[in-house]
Design a protein around this motif. Structure first.
Motif, PDB file in Angstrom:
ATOM      1  N   GLU A 179      38.205  27.306  77.343  1.00 45.41           N
ATOM      2  CA  GLU A 179      38.048  27.147  75.885  1.00 45.41           C
ATOM      3  C   GLU A 179      38.114  25.675  75.475  1.00 45.41           C
ATOM      4  OE1 GLU A 179      40.897  29.387  73.626  1.00 45.41           O
ATOM      5  OE2 GLU A 179      39.986  28.863  71.705  1.00 45.41           O
ATOM      6  N   ASN A 180      39.043  24.929  76.066  1.00 44.56           N
ATOM      7  CA  ASN A 180      39.197  23.506  75.726  1.00 44.56           C
ATOM      8  C   ASN A 180      39.316  22.586  76.936  1.00 44.56           C
ATOM      9  OD1 ASN A 180      39.360  23.686  72.765  1.00 44.56           O
ATOM     10  ND2 ASN A 180      41.245  24.828  73.146  1.00 44.56           N
ATOM     11  N   LYS A 193      36.752  19.881  77.919  1.00 38.11           N
ATOM     12  CA  LYS A 193      36.244  18.951  76.907  1.00 38.11           C
ATOM     13  C   LYS A 193      36.710  17.536  77.260  1.00 38.11           C
ATOM     14  CE  LYS A 193      36.079  22.554  73.403  1.00 38.11           C
ATOM     15  NZ  LYS A 193      36.790  23.254  72.322  1.00 38.11           N
ATOM     16  N   HIS A 231      32.075  23.770  79.763  1.00 39.73           N
ATOM     17  CA  HIS A 231      31.976  23.485  78.321  1.00 39.73           C
ATOM     18  C   HIS A 231      32.953  22.367  77.994  1.00 39.73           C
ATOM     19  CE1 HIS A 231      31.519  24.390  74.017  1.00 39.73           C
ATOM     20  NE2 HIS A 231      32.822  24.295  73.910  1.00 39.73           N
ATOM     21  N   TRP A 256      30.077  15.818  73.428  1.00 36.92           N
ATOM     22  CA  TRP A 256      30.281  16.459  72.125  1.00 36.92           C
ATOM     23  C   TRP A 256      30.792  15.384  71.175  1.00 36.92           C
ATOM     24  CZ3 TRP A 256      34.738  20.413  70.807  1.00 36.92           C
ATOM     25  CH2 TRP A 256      34.444  21.061  69.591  1.00 36.92           C
ATOM     26  N   ASN A 309      26.848  19.433  73.191  1.00 37.53           N
ATOM     27  CA  ASN A 309      27.349  20.451  72.268  1.00 37.53           C
ATOM     28  C   ASN A 309      27.140  19.994  70.827  1.00 37.53           C
ATOM     29  OD1 ASN A 309      28.683  22.916  71.742  1.00 37.53           O
ATOM     30  ND2 ASN A 309      30.671  21.889  71.491  1.00 37.53           N
ATOM     31  N   GLU A 310      26.653  20.885  70.011  1.00 36.36           N
ATOM     32  CA  GLU A 310      26.562  20.687  68.558  1.00 36.36           C
ATOM     33  C   GLU A 310      25.951  19.345  68.127  1.00 36.36           C
ATOM     34  OE1 GLU A 310      30.465  21.451  66.985  1.00 36.36           O
ATOM     35  OE2 GLU A 310      30.264  23.608  67.289  1.00 36.36           O
ATOM     36  N   ASN A 357      24.100  23.426  73.575  1.00 39.98           N
ATOM     37  CA  ASN A 357      24.845  24.491  72.899  1.00 39.98           C
ATOM     38  C   ASN A 357      24.971  24.169  71.410  1.00 39.98           C
ATOM     39  OD1 ASN A 357      26.480  26.926  73.274  1.00 39.98           O
ATOM     40  ND2 ASN A 357      28.263  25.663  72.794  1.00 39.98           N
ATOM     41  N   GLN A 399      25.979  29.742  69.849  1.00 33.66           N
ATOM     42  CA  GLN A 399      27.425  30.016  69.761  1.00 33.66           C
ATOM     43  C   GLN A 399      27.756  31.385  69.154  1.00 33.66           C
ATOM     44  OE1 GLN A 399      29.450  26.797  67.790  1.00 33.66           O
ATOM     45  NE2 GLN A 399      28.876  25.301  69.337  1.00 33.66           N
ATOM     46  N   HIS A 405      29.499  32.286  66.079  1.00 32.69           N
ATOM     47  CA  HIS A 405      30.769  32.564  65.397  1.00 32.69           C
ATOM     48  C   HIS A 405      30.437  33.251  64.076  1.00 32.69           C
ATOM     49  CE1 HIS A 405      33.132  30.241  68.222  1.00 32.69           C
ATOM     50  NE2 HIS A 405      32.273  29.247  68.102  1.00 32.69           N
ATOM     51  N   GLU A 418      29.591  31.872  72.362  1.00 32.88           N
ATOM     52  CA  GLU A 418      30.917  31.816  71.710  1.00 32.88           C
ATOM     53  C   GLU A 418      31.057  32.930  70.677  1.00 32.88           C
ATOM     54  OE1 GLU A 418      31.882  27.859  70.299  1.00 32.88           O
ATOM     55  OE2 GLU A 418      30.880  26.919  71.988  1.00 32.88           O
ATOM     56  N   TRP A 448      34.381  34.413  72.513  1.00 26.37           N
ATOM     57  CA  TRP A 448      35.192  33.195  72.466  1.00 26.37           C
ATOM     58  C   TRP A 448      36.686  33.507  72.581  1.00 26.37           C
ATOM     59  CZ3 TRP A 448      33.715  29.088  74.381  1.00 26.37           C
ATOM     60  CH2 TRP A 448      34.344  27.867  74.126  1.00 26.37           C
ATOM     61  N   TRP A 463      41.002  31.393  67.896  1.00 26.40           N
ATOM     62  CA  TRP A 463      40.971  30.162  67.104  1.00 26.40           C
ATOM     63  C   TRP A 463      40.718  30.457  65.622  1.00 26.40           C
ATOM     64  CZ3 TRP A 463      36.594  27.230  65.045  1.00 26.40           C
ATOM     65  CH2 TRP A 463      35.429  27.988  65.006  1.00 26.40           C
TER      66      TRP A 463
HETATM   67  C1  XIL Z   1      37.512  25.455  69.556  1.00 24.16           C
HETATM   68  C2  XIL Z   1      38.683  26.064  70.305  1.00 24.16           C
HETATM   69  O1  XIL Z   1      38.538  27.463  70.305  1.00 24.16           O
HETATM   70  C3  XIL Z   1      39.996  25.663  69.638  1.00 24.16           C
HETATM   71  O2  XIL Z   1      41.094  26.097  70.442  1.00 24.16           O
HETATM   72  C4  XIL Z   1      40.062  24.156  69.463  1.00 24.16           C
HETATM   73  O3  XIL Z   1      41.230  23.825  68.746  1.00 24.16           O
HETATM   74  C5  XIL Z   1      38.841  23.650  68.738  1.00 24.16           C
HETATM   75  O4  XIL Z   1      37.672  24.057  69.446  1.00 24.16           O
HETATM   76  N1  XIL Z   1      32.473  25.361  68.729  1.00 24.16           N
HETATM   77  C6  XIL Z   1      32.692  24.974  70.036  1.00 24.16           C
HETATM   78  C7  XIL Z   1      34.016  25.240  70.648  1.00 24.16           C
HETATM   79  O5  XIL Z   1      31.756  24.526  70.737  1.00 24.16           O
HETATM   80  O6  XIL Z   1      34.338  24.298  71.650  1.00 24.16           O
HETATM   81  C8  XIL Z   1      35.111  25.315  69.613  1.00 24.16           C
HETATM   82  O7  XIL Z   1      36.321  25.703  70.274  1.00 24.16           O
HETATM   83  C9  XIL Z   1      34.740  26.286  68.517  1.00 24.16           C
HETATM   84  C10 XIL Z   1      33.472  25.844  67.836  1.00 24.16           C
END
Ligand code: XIL
Length: 371
Positions: A82-83, A86, A120, A124, A176-177, A219, A253, A255, A284, A325, A333
């Protein structure tokens, strides 16, 4: 002068929406606060997933939690740290050393449970100290040639990280993003300020050199699946392709924070991505239960959405996986950002807070077992 910032300001429209959700929250609390649970009998989901050329994944932070071993024994075939991978987690500051402790632990745990790992993420431009090192802007501002300095810094990072996990990670979110979170334009992050659009093709070329056989993804959050954002993303991907950038896939992603997305739109978008000949993964996925608050049975509606997304992906030949995610309602999160998502507990995954199977679990399992 390179500048970096943390969380961008939440735009007015988004604020108005979340404020409305806050105000309405109490009326819906009863329908969404208690997590529904179901019984599951019969074959295990993971075995069914393994019969396909497809991954069902989850993002993971804590490999010591009992939920981790159970979930990866019976459900998931793929894991995304998840992190831990990074840049800002691996190296808080460029002046300090790398710390691979967490990342190594998670990658080793994935190996033990036989899960594929999605890397991942390498480049970023959001969140100093998390997405990238805290002192990146300082270092660039003190460089006589910032573009050359940044090129060198990116090269070192990409080669170090991809090289370390060469034998265990073959799918990477390279960039990423690249878009802003709330507005439809390129994110003017440090990489973009110094190198312009070229930071994206450069990241991919470096990644290809660092690990030639890895699948390289861009991503991005694309929500909803129709309108300006997906159209702009298609444009960006076309531009990358035309410039000869070695990109293999795109991560969507997903969300689900404000509205229930349309499966027809997802299907249409996946169709357009196929024309570009890129692999696709949903990377995600999570859906706040609050989004379904107006449905007769919010937990069933959440399950139907997840099932629909998985089915749509299974039907699409270029789609190679769906990753949630997270695993269970306790660790997510969404609960940590109430300003954006005010419905905590959000219960956004397949398992509930106590690892009970939610209706969504049965529905996703049905997509694999009774297609
Ligand atoms: C989020 C994590 O889930 C959290 O724990 C952290 O504090 C912040 O990042 N898009 C992404 C992910 O690409 O890496 C992010 O993950 C959520 C949004």
């Amino acid at each position: 002068m390179v500048r970096v910032s943390g969380m961008p300001p939440i735009p007015l429209w988004m604020f108005a929406r979340t404020a409305a959700n806050f105000a309405l929250g109490p009326f819906y609390k009863k329908r969404i606060a208690h997590e529904a649970a179901v019984r599951i009998d019969g074959p295990c989901l993971r075995e069914a997933v393994l019969k396909r050329k497809f991954h069902l994944g989850a993002a993971v932070s804590d490999t010591e939690a009992p939920s981790f071993s159970r979930a990866f024994q019976e459900t998931f075939t793929s894991l995304t740290p998840e992190n831990a991978l990074k840049w800002g987690s691996l190296r808080k500051t460029l002046s300090g050393p790398y710390d691979f402790t967490d990342a190594d632990r998670i990658v080793a745990a994935a190996g033990r449970v036989g899960a594929r790992v999605r890397g991942h993420t390498l480049v970023w431009g959001k969140f100093p100290g998390a997405g990238f090192p805290l002192d990146l802007a300082d270092v660039l501002n003190n460089a006589s040639n910032p573009a050359a300095a940044l090129h060198g810094i990116m090269e070192e990072h990409i080669f170090t990280v991809m090289g370390r996990y060469r034998d265990s990670i073959a799918d990477w979110d390279v960039v990423n993003e690249p878009f802003e979170l709330f507005r439809m334009r390129m994110d003017d992050n440090a990489f973009h300020q110094v190198l312009g659009f070229d930071y994206i093709p450069l990241s991919f070329s470096l990644a290809r050199k660092a690990h030639p056989s890895a699948r390289l993804f861009l991503n991005e959050e694309v929500y909803p699946y129709r309108g300006k954002r997906p159209a702009e993303l298609l444009g960006l991907l076309r531009r990358l392709r035309d410039s000869g950038a070695p990109i293999d896939g795109v991560g969507i992603q997903s969300h689900v924070i404000t509205d229930i997305p349309s499966l027809k739109d997802l299907k249409g978008f996946l169709g357009k991505l196929r024309e570009l000949d890129l692999a696709v993964e949903i990377t995600e996925l999570d859906a706040s239960i609050g989004v379904f608050r107006r449905e007769r049975d919010p937990f069933r509606a959440q399950g139907e959405l997840f099932k629909g997304i998985v089915e749509t992906c299974l039907e699409c030949p270029s789609c190679t996986g769906v990753t949630f995610w997270g695993i269970d309602g306790r660790n997510n999160w969404m609960d940590s950002i109430p300003l954006l998502i005010p419905f905590a507990p959000n219960s956004p995954f397949l398992y509930g807070r106590d690892m009970q199977y939610k209706p969504a679990y049965r529905d996703v399992r049905d997509a694999f077992i009774h297609p």
